[in-house]
Write a protein that holds these residues in place. Structure first.
Motif, PDB file in Angstrom:
ATOM      1  N   MET A 237      -5.928 -20.556 -22.065  1.00 10.45           N
ATOM      2  CA  MET A 237      -4.984 -21.536 -22.620  1.00 10.45           C
ATOM      3  C   MET A 237      -3.905 -21.820 -21.586  1.00 10.45           C
ATOM      4  N   TRP A 238      -3.662 -23.110 -21.338  1.00 15.23           N
ATOM      5  CA  TRP A 238      -2.623 -23.504 -20.391  1.00 15.23           C
ATOM      6  C   TRP A 238      -1.260 -23.358 -21.036  1.00 15.23           C
ATOM      7  N   LYS A 239      -0.272 -23.021 -20.215  1.00 16.71           N
ATOM      8  CA  LYS A 239       1.097 -22.870 -20.692  1.00 16.71           C
ATOM      9  C   LYS A 239       1.950 -24.046 -20.235  1.00 16.71           C
ATOM     10  N   LEU A 240       3.025 -24.251 -20.991  1.00 18.04           N
ATOM     11  CA  LEU A 240       3.935 -25.353 -20.730  1.00 18.04           C
ATOM     12  C   LEU A 240       5.160 -24.833 -19.998  1.00 18.04           C
TER      13      LEU A 240
ATOM     14  N   LEU B 185       8.030 -35.426  -7.887  1.00 18.21           N
ATOM     15  CA  LEU B 185       7.836 -34.572  -9.056  1.00 18.21           C
ATOM     16  C   LEU B 185       7.510 -33.121  -8.676  1.00 18.21           C
ATOM     17  N   PHE B 186       6.613 -32.946  -7.689  1.00 20.89           N
ATOM     18  CA  PHE B 186       6.195 -31.608  -7.261  1.00 20.89           C
ATOM     19  C   PHE B 186       6.156 -31.545  -5.735  1.00 20.89           C
ATOM     20  N   PRO B 187       6.552 -30.396  -5.159  1.00 23.39           N
ATOM     21  CA  PRO B 187       6.365 -30.213  -3.726  1.00 23.39           C
ATOM     22  C   PRO B 187       4.942 -29.749  -3.453  1.00 23.39           C
ATOM     23  N   ALA B 188       4.510 -29.801  -2.222  1.00 22.92           N
ATOM     24  CA  ALA B 188       3.192 -29.308  -1.835  1.00 22.92           C
ATOM     25  C   ALA B 188       3.255 -27.787  -1.702  1.00 22.92           C
ATOM     26  N   GLY B 189       2.183 -27.113  -2.147  1.00 24.64           N
ATOM     27  CA  GLY B 189       2.099 -25.651  -2.021  1.00 24.64           C
ATOM     28  C   GLY B 189       2.719 -24.921  -3.192  1.00 24.64           C
ATOM     29  N   TRP B 190       3.144 -23.683  -2.930  1.00 25.56           N
ATOM     30  CA  TRP B 190       3.739 -22.850  -3.971  1.00 25.56           C
ATOM     31  C   TRP B 190       5.215 -23.174  -4.158  1.00 25.56           C
ATOM     32  N   PHE B 191       5.693 -23.108  -5.386  1.00 23.01           N
ATOM     33  CA  PHE B 191       7.105 -23.313  -5.660  1.00 23.01           C
ATOM     34  C   PHE B 191       7.489 -22.488  -6.880  1.00 23.01           C
ATOM     35  N   GLY B 192       8.793 -22.200  -7.004  1.00 19.57           N
ATOM     36  CA  GLY B 192       9.283 -21.393  -8.115  1.00 19.57           C
ATOM     37  C   GLY B 192      10.711 -20.984  -7.859  1.00 19.57           C
ATOM     38  N   ALA B 193      11.097 -19.780  -8.342  1.00 19.66           N
ATOM     39  CA  ALA B 193      12.469 -19.308  -8.170  1.00 19.66           C
ATOM     40  C   ALA B 193      12.756 -19.073  -6.699  1.00 19.66           C
ATOM     41  N   PRO B 194      13.995 -19.290  -6.267  1.00 21.72           N
ATOM     42  CA  PRO B 194      14.333 -19.159  -4.848  1.00 21.72           C
ATOM     43  C   PRO B 194      14.170 -17.737  -4.321  1.00 21.72           C
ATOM     44  N   ASP B 195      14.341 -16.741  -5.176  1.00 19.36           N
ATOM     45  CA  ASP B 195      14.229 -15.362  -4.693  1.00 19.36           C
ATOM     46  C   ASP B 195      12.809 -14.834  -4.790  1.00 19.36           C
ATOM     47  N   GLY B 196      11.861 -15.694  -5.190  1.00 14.71           N
ATOM     48  CA  GLY B 196      10.464 -15.276  -5.253  1.00 14.71           C
ATOM     49  C   GLY B 196      10.094 -14.528  -6.517  1.00 14.71           C
ATOM     50  N   SER B 197      11.041 -14.295  -7.427  1.00 15.84           N
ATOM     51  CA  SER B 197      10.755 -13.569  -8.653  1.00 15.84           C
ATOM     52  C   SER B 197      10.278 -14.526  -9.735  1.00 15.84           C
ATOM     53  N   GLY B 198       9.716 -13.964 -10.805  1.00 18.16           N
ATOM     54  CA  GLY B 198       9.296 -14.778 -11.934  1.00 18.16           C
ATOM     55  C   GLY B 198       8.036 -15.587 -11.639  1.00 18.16           C
ATOM     56  N   GLN B 199       7.770 -16.547 -12.486  1.00 18.41           N
ATOM     57  CA  GLN B 199       6.574 -17.364 -12.376  1.00 18.41           C
ATOM     58  C   GLN B 199       6.647 -18.297 -11.179  1.00 18.41           C
ATOM     59  N   ARG B 200       5.519 -18.448 -10.505  1.00 22.91           N
ATOM     60  CA  ARG B 200       5.405 -19.414  -9.403  1.00 22.91           C
ATOM     61  C   ARG B 200       4.200 -20.301  -9.681  1.00 22.91           C
ATOM     62  N   TRP B 201       4.282 -21.547  -9.172  1.00 23.81           N
ATOM     63  CA  TRP B 201       3.234 -22.521  -9.421  1.00 23.81           C
ATOM     64  C   TRP B 201       2.721 -23.079  -8.106  1.00 23.81           C
ATOM     65  N   TYR B 202       1.595 -23.800  -8.209  1.00 23.43           N
ATOM     66  CA  TYR B 202       0.955 -24.291  -6.986  1.00 23.43           C
ATOM     67  C   TYR B 202       0.465 -25.720  -7.200  1.00 23.43           C
ATOM     68  N   MET B 203       0.642 -26.532  -6.151  1.00 24.99           N
ATOM     69  CA  MET B 203       0.177 -27.924  -6.171  1.00 24.99           C
ATOM     70  C   MET B 203      -0.427 -28.250  -4.807  1.00 24.99           C
ATOM     71  N   ASP B 204      -1.611 -28.864  -4.838  1.00 26.34           N
ATOM     72  CA  ASP B 204      -2.216 -29.361  -3.601  1.00 26.34           C
ATOM     73  C   ASP B 204      -2.835 -30.719  -3.889  1.00 26.34           C
TER      74      ASP B 204
ATOM     75  N   TYR C 228       0.167 -25.283 -16.879  1.00 23.91           N
ATOM     76  CA  TYR C 228      -0.460 -24.601 -15.747  1.00 23.91           C
ATOM     77  C   TYR C 228      -1.406 -23.529 -16.270  1.00 23.91           C
ATOM     78  N   ASP C 229      -2.348 -23.119 -15.411  1.00 29.83           N
ATOM     79  CA  ASP C 229      -3.327 -22.110 -15.829  1.00 29.83           C
ATOM     80  C   ASP C 229      -2.846 -20.713 -15.431  1.00 29.83           C
ATOM     81  N   LYS C 230      -3.709 -19.715 -15.658  1.00 28.59           N
ATOM     82  CA  LYS C 230      -3.324 -18.327 -15.407  1.00 28.59           C
ATOM     83  C   LYS C 230      -3.086 -18.046 -13.930  1.00 28.59           C
ATOM     84  N   ASN C 231      -3.597 -18.911 -13.062  1.00 23.29           N
ATOM     85  CA  ASN C 231      -3.381 -18.742 -11.623  1.00 23.29           C
ATOM     86  C   ASN C 231      -2.121 -19.450 -11.130  1.00 23.29           C
ATOM     87  N   GLY C 232      -1.430 -20.146 -12.039  1.00 23.59           N
ATOM     88  CA  GLY C 232      -0.228 -20.874 -11.650  1.00 23.59           C
ATOM     89  C   GLY C 232      -0.497 -22.281 -11.151  1.00 23.59           C
TER      90      GLY C 232
END
Length: 370
Positions: A1-4, A22-41, A122-126
């Motif tokens: 199940m995808w999350k919002l 809307l989205f940057p290329a590659g991985w993005f998320g919190a500035p300190d690298g903690s928490g959930q991160r997402w990916y766009m290509d 997003y899916d379980k892989n972010g």
């Protein structure tokens, strides 16, 4: 199940407010690298572009993601803009061509709103899988392409997200990993309610802990009572004298057992001797091996010996002779007494020897009248 999720991504270029990243290329998320991160290509972006092209209605821009809570809102939830056309720029990200409302355009020009924040699934892989809408916000995750702050809100099927500290606490209490989501936590809670809580007839974890605490206290008390009893018996054995009206020394018990065993064996032997004597006298038992075998059997199983001898028929002649006081040899034949042998000696000169006399005597006595 995808999350919002929503993530404030980048600032608005006031020189070209119609084109928004809307989205940057590659991985993005919190500035300190903690928490959930997402990916766009490019491949993921193409899926979003194709979905946008298939839509009839435009995507919505709102203010501070108010549309996510529209069912609970007390008033109108106005749009700040509309968009449908998406494009991918390699190395930069996914962009949208936006038509702002007059009010939103004036707020942007007045610097009252500077950043955009897409809502996506997003899916379980972010990996970003679906674009829902976007919002004007003043809490960015990225300034240009450089991370400076974090403002991320997580949603699951549009419901209010769980507090992160509460989620981690529940994971610890339920024995789940820190990565467990709300669905996993709910499953664990259901299992607890339908399992241990139901079996213990408890309505809460606190009641279950209290019940376990009571059980442990009862077990501890039982152990303590047992230890006290052992100590009491040990003390009595070391310094006290047992009551002779209640306790008997082990040596006395052992002697009684030995005496009873000896008496039992003696009684058994007497019963065997008496039965064999009677059976030998009437021919039901023959001297020799027959007598020995039955005697051994009688020592271990008198009832069986008695049954076997009882099934045999007495020799009537032997029974009669015994009642007349006759003596039998080891073959059960009548034997002349001393008087009969003396008579036999008087007729020795006439050819009557002792052996012939014995044979004639036995034959006569066996066939005599009953």
């Amino acid at each position: 199940m995808w999350k919002l999720a929503t993530a404030s991504i980048a600032g608005i270029n006031k020189d070209n407010t119609a084109r928004i990243q809307l989205f940057p290329a590659g991985w993005f998320g919190a500035p300190d690298g903690s928490g959930q991160r997402w990916y766009m290509d490019a491949a993921l972006a193409q899926n979003l572009i194709d979905a946008a092209n298939r839509r009839i209605n435009h995507y919505t821009f709102d203010y501070e993601h108010q549309s996510l809570n529209a069912p609970k809102a007390n008033g109108p939830v106005p749009a700040s803009g509309w968009f449908k056309s998406l494009s991918w720029v390699e190395g930069e990200g996914l962009f949208a061509d936006v038509l702002w409302t007059t009010r939103a355009a004036s707020l942007i020009q007045a610097d009252e709103y500077r950043y955009v924040s897409p809502t996506f699934r997003y899916d379980k892989n972010g990996h970003v899988r679906e674009l829902v809408n976007a919002a004007l916000t003043n809490m960015p995750v990225l300034d240009g392409m450089r991370q400076v702050a974090a403002s991320m809100m997580f949603y699951d099927n549009g419901e209010t997200p769980m507090n992160e500290n509460l989620r981690l606490a529940l994971c610890a209490i339920l024995g789940l990993g820190n990565e467990a989501d709300e669905a996993a936590i709910q499953t664990a809670v259901d299992t607890l309610q339908n399992g241990e809580l139901k079996a213990a007839k408890c309505s809460s974890v606190g009641a279950l802990l209290a019940a376990h605490k009571t059980q442990l206290a009862q077990k501890d008390q039982a152990i303590q009572d047992g230890q006290n009893q052992i100590a009491s018996l040990s003390t009595a054995g070391q310094g006290g004298r047992p009551d002779p009206t209640k306790y008997v020394p082990v040596a006395v018990v052992d002697d009684l057992r030995a005496e009873l065993a000896s008496l039992s064996s003696q009684v058994q032997g007497d019963k065997v001797d008496a039965l064999l004597t009677a059976a030998l006298s009437d021919g039901r038992v023959m001297k020799g091996a027959d007598e020995d075998n039955l005697r051994e059997l009688g020592k271990s199983d008198f009832a069986l010996m008695e049954k076997m001898i009882g099934a045999r028929k007495p020799i009537q002649a032997l029974s009669r002779m015994q009642t007349q006081g006759m003596t039998l040899d080891d073959k059960g034949k009548p034997v002349p007494d001393a008087g009969a042998l003396a008579v036999c000696g008087q007729f020795a000169d006439f050819g009557l020897d002792e052996a012939a006399f014995n044979e004639a005597y036995a034959k006569e006595m066996s066939n005599g009248p009953y």
